[in-house]
Design a protein around this motif. Structure first.
Motif, PDB file in Angstrom:
ATOM      1  N   MET A 128       0.833  -1.190   0.000  1.00 17.47           N
ATOM      2  CA  MET A 128       0.000   0.000   0.000  1.00 17.47           C
ATOM      3  C   MET A 128       0.880   1.257   0.000  1.00 17.47           C
ATOM      4  O   MET A 128       1.933   1.270   0.632  1.00 17.47           O
ATOM      5  CB  MET A 128      -0.904   0.042   1.227  1.00 17.47           C
ATOM      6  CG  MET A 128      -1.985  -1.033   1.287  1.00 17.47           C
ATOM      7  SD  MET A 128      -3.327  -0.781   0.127  1.00 17.47           S
ATOM      8  CE  MET A 128      -3.205  -2.248  -0.854  1.00 17.47           C
TER       9      MET A 128
ATOM     10  N   ARG B  55      -3.517   9.964   1.625  1.00 14.26           N
ATOM     11  CA  ARG B  55      -4.421   9.031   2.303  1.00 14.26           C
ATOM     12  C   ARG B  55      -5.500   9.805   3.076  1.00 14.26           C
ATOM     13  O   ARG B  55      -6.681   9.481   3.009  1.00 14.26           O
ATOM     14  CB  ARG B  55      -3.655   8.121   3.256  1.00 14.26           C
ATOM     15  CG  ARG B  55      -4.557   7.137   4.014  1.00 14.26           C
ATOM     16  CD  ARG B  55      -3.760   6.257   4.976  1.00 14.26           C
ATOM     17  NE  ARG B  55      -2.762   5.475   4.302  1.00 14.26           N
ATOM     18  CZ  ARG B  55      -2.988   4.325   3.672  1.00 14.26           C
ATOM     19  NH1 ARG B  55      -4.209   3.835   3.643  1.00 14.26           N
ATOM     20  NH2 ARG B  55      -2.010   3.676   3.088  1.00 14.26           N
TER      21      ARG B  55
ATOM     22  N   PHE C 259      -6.039   1.598  -0.136  1.00 18.94           N
ATOM     23  CA  PHE C 259      -6.886   0.803   0.743  1.00 18.94           C
ATOM     24  C   PHE C 259      -7.010  -0.608   0.178  1.00 18.94           C
ATOM     25  O   PHE C 259      -7.252  -0.780  -1.017  1.00 18.94           O
ATOM     26  CB  PHE C 259      -8.271   1.455   0.885  1.00 18.94           C
ATOM     27  CG  PHE C 259      -8.176   2.894   1.313  1.00 18.94           C
ATOM     28  CD1 PHE C 259      -7.931   3.218   2.639  1.00 18.94           C
ATOM     29  CD2 PHE C 259      -8.290   3.914   0.387  1.00 18.94           C
ATOM     30  CE1 PHE C 259      -7.803   4.536   3.025  1.00 18.94           C
ATOM     31  CE2 PHE C 259      -8.173   5.244   0.766  1.00 18.94           C
ATOM     32  CZ  PHE C 259      -7.929   5.552   2.095  1.00 18.94           C
ATOM     33  N   ALA C 260      -6.858  -1.586   1.045  1.00 18.90           N
ATOM     34  CA  ALA C 260      -6.863  -2.982   0.609  1.00 18.90           C
ATOM     35  C   ALA C 260      -8.187  -3.371  -0.041  1.00 18.90           C
ATOM     36  O   ALA C 260      -8.219  -4.134  -0.994  1.00 18.90           O
ATOM     37  CB  ALA C 260      -6.567  -3.896   1.799  1.00 18.90           C
ATOM     38  N   ASN C 261      -9.272  -2.822   0.504  1.00 19.48           N
ATOM     39  CA  ASN C 261     -10.607  -3.130  -0.006  1.00 19.48           C
ATOM     40  C   ASN C 261     -11.596  -2.121   0.590  1.00 19.48           C
ATOM     41  O   ASN C 261     -11.200  -1.231   1.353  1.00 19.48           O
ATOM     42  CB  ASN C 261     -11.006  -4.572   0.346  1.00 19.48           C
ATOM     43  CG  ASN C 261     -10.824  -4.880   1.815  1.00 19.48           C
ATOM     44  OD1 ASN C 261     -11.161  -4.069   2.683  1.00 19.48           O
ATOM     45  ND2 ASN C 261     -10.267  -6.044   2.115  1.00 19.48           N
ATOM     46  N   ARG C 262     -12.839  -2.277   0.248  1.00 22.12           N
ATOM     47  CA  ARG C 262     -13.873  -1.343   0.712  1.00 22.12           C
ATOM     48  C   ARG C 262     -13.996  -1.365   2.239  1.00 22.12           C
ATOM     49  O   ARG C 262     -14.200  -0.337   2.877  1.00 22.12           O
ATOM     50  CB  ARG C 262     -15.196  -1.704   0.052  1.00 22.12           C
ATOM     51  CG  ARG C 262     -16.260  -0.671   0.202  1.00 22.12           C
ATOM     52  CD  ARG C 262     -17.409  -0.978  -0.775  1.00 22.12           C
ATOM     53  NE  ARG C 262     -18.493  -0.070  -0.539  1.00 22.12           N
ATOM     54  CZ  ARG C 262     -19.469  -0.279   0.345  1.00 22.12           C
ATOM     55  NH1 ARG C 262     -19.496  -1.392   1.059  1.00 22.12           N
ATOM     56  NH2 ARG C 262     -20.419   0.617   0.511  1.00 22.12           N
ATOM     57  N   ASP C 263     -13.873  -2.547   2.840  1.00 18.94           N
ATOM     58  CA  ASP C 263     -13.951  -2.640   4.303  1.00 18.94           C
ATOM     59  C   ASP C 263     -12.829  -1.843   4.965  1.00 18.94           C
ATOM     60  O   ASP C 263     -13.051  -1.183   5.986  1.00 18.94           O
ATOM     61  CB  ASP C 263     -13.877  -4.105   4.758  1.00 18.94           C
ATOM     62  CG  ASP C 263     -15.156  -4.868   4.469  1.00 18.94           C
ATOM     63  OD1 ASP C 263     -16.230  -4.233   4.393  1.00 18.94           O
ATOM     64  OD2 ASP C 263     -15.085  -6.099   4.323  1.00 18.94           O
ATOM     65  N   ASP C 264     -11.648  -1.883   4.390  1.00 18.92           N
ATOM     66  CA  ASP C 264     -10.522  -1.109   4.898  1.00 18.92           C
ATOM     67  C   ASP C 264     -10.822   0.388   4.803  1.00 18.92           C
ATOM     68  O   ASP C 264     -10.562   1.150   5.738  1.00 18.92           O
ATOM     69  CB  ASP C 264      -9.254  -1.464   4.105  1.00 18.92           C
ATOM     70  CG  ASP C 264      -8.005  -0.778   4.621  1.00 18.92           C
ATOM     71  OD1 ASP C 264      -7.886  -0.570   5.850  1.00 18.92           O
ATOM     72  OD2 ASP C 264      -7.125  -0.457   3.791  1.00 18.92           O
TER      73      ASP C 264
ATOM     74  N   ARG D 183     -13.405   1.277   7.488  1.00 19.17           N
ATOM     75  CA  ARG D 183     -12.779   1.283   8.814  1.00 19.17           C
ATOM     76  C   ARG D 183     -11.938   2.537   9.014  1.00 19.17           C
ATOM     77  O   ARG D 183     -12.041   3.210  10.048  1.00 19.17           O
ATOM     78  CB  ARG D 183     -11.915   0.034   9.000  1.00 19.17           C
ATOM     79  CG  ARG D 183     -11.282  -0.077  10.374  1.00 19.17           C
ATOM     80  CD  ARG D 183     -10.296  -1.229  10.461  1.00 19.17           C
ATOM     81  NE  ARG D 183      -9.285  -1.220   9.415  1.00 19.17           N
ATOM     82  CZ  ARG D 183      -8.242  -0.385   9.390  1.00 19.17           C
ATOM     83  NH1 ARG D 183      -8.072   0.499  10.344  1.00 19.17           N
ATOM     84  NH2 ARG D 183      -7.358  -0.449   8.405  1.00 19.17           N
ATOM     85  N   GLN D 184     -11.137   2.891   8.019  1.00 10.25           N
ATOM     86  CA  GLN D 184     -10.294   4.072   8.154  1.00 10.25           C
ATOM     87  C   GLN D 184     -11.121   5.363   8.176  1.00 10.25           C
ATOM     88  O   GLN D 184     -10.768   6.317   8.875  1.00 10.25           O
ATOM     89  CB  GLN D 184      -9.238   4.104   7.040  1.00 10.25           C
ATOM     90  CG  GLN D 184      -8.176   3.048   7.254  1.00 10.25           C
ATOM     91  CD  GLN D 184      -6.976   3.235   6.367  1.00 10.25           C
ATOM     92  OE1 GLN D 184      -6.502   4.353   6.186  1.00 10.25           O
ATOM     93  NE2 GLN D 184      -6.470   2.136   5.819  1.00 10.25           N
TER      94      GLN D 184
ATOM     95  N   GLU E 240     -17.019  -6.795  11.164  1.00 15.65           N
ATOM     96  CA  GLU E 240     -15.696  -6.203  11.397  1.00 15.65           C
ATOM     97  C   GLU E 240     -15.806  -4.698  11.605  1.00 15.65           C
ATOM     98  O   GLU E 240     -15.130  -4.131  12.457  1.00 15.65           O
ATOM     99  CB  GLU E 240     -14.741  -6.499  10.225  1.00 15.65           C
ATOM    100  CG  GLU E 240     -14.421  -7.967  10.050  1.00 15.65           C
ATOM    101  CD  GLU E 240     -15.427  -8.696   9.162  1.00 15.65           C
ATOM    102  OE1 GLU E 240     -16.250  -8.028   8.478  1.00 15.65           O
ATOM    103  OE2 GLU E 240     -15.408  -9.933   9.162  1.00 15.65           O
TER     104      GLU E 240
END
Length: 187
Positions: A1, A8, A47-52, A55-56, A118
């Motif tokens: 990343m 970011r 971002f690794a994915n939408r969930d990441d 979360r951020q 999560e």
């Protein structure tokens, strides 16, 4: 990343704006890239994915919605009494109304957390930590009341803020200060 922290943060702020305007279903990497005015594909590099990303955004919202330290220092020059608690509650409403998108995004994240375990865990941890910090802050400052007082004010202010930011015509704006004063008085 990718590690460019300013980029970011700009992407997370863009995600917050998209959440507030479009809801969680409208939050896509493409929408974030467009909101941040960056080349397509930029968000997916951060971002690794939408969930990441969700979360951020949740973590950053609590930074974004914190009080301005200089403003808080001015407010805290007052005596440690109900009037000061009232002023602190009014400041919360003013801050959240000023960053309406931030608070609406938080509401969207709360709703999305009901469907994503999560995110629920992350948001619960952040909000619990913030509430406990608020309780500790209130008690350490020597303000009137105890943990139950702070939790009661938190719950009452949450309802007042949701009402004011989502359906502002339900409670006339010129009554909010009096309502806050009454809430503090009763709690």
């Amino acid at each position: 990343m990718v590690r460019n922290q300013a980029r970011r943060t700009a992407l997370v702020d863009a995600a917050i704006e998209v959440l507030a305007r479009e809801g969680a279903r409208g939050l896509t990497f493409r929408a974030v890239d467009a909101e941040a005015a960056v080349p397509a594909g930029t968000a997916s590099n951060y971002f690794a994915n939408r969930d990441d990303l969700l979360r951020q955004a949740g973590e950053h919202l609590h930074v974004r919605l914190q009080p301005d330290p200089d403003r808080l220092a001015v407010i805290l020059r007052a005596d440690r009494d109900k009037a000061l608690v009232t002023e602190l509650m009014k400041d919360i409403l003013a801050r959240l109304a000023h960053d309406r998108a931030g608070y609406l995004a938080l509401l969207e994240l709360r709703l999305e957390a009901t469907r994503r375990p999560e995110l629920r865990a992350a948001l619960t941890a952040t909000i619990t930590r913030n509430l406990e910090e608020n309780v500790r802050y209130h008690v350490d400052l020597g303000l009137p009341g105890d943990r139950t007082t702070v939790v009661g004010l938190y719950l009452a202010m949450t309802g007042l803020v949701v009402e004011h930011l989502t359906l502002p015509d339900v409670l006339p704006p010129d009554t909010l200060d009096d309502l806050i004063t009454a809430l503090v008085d009763r709690l």
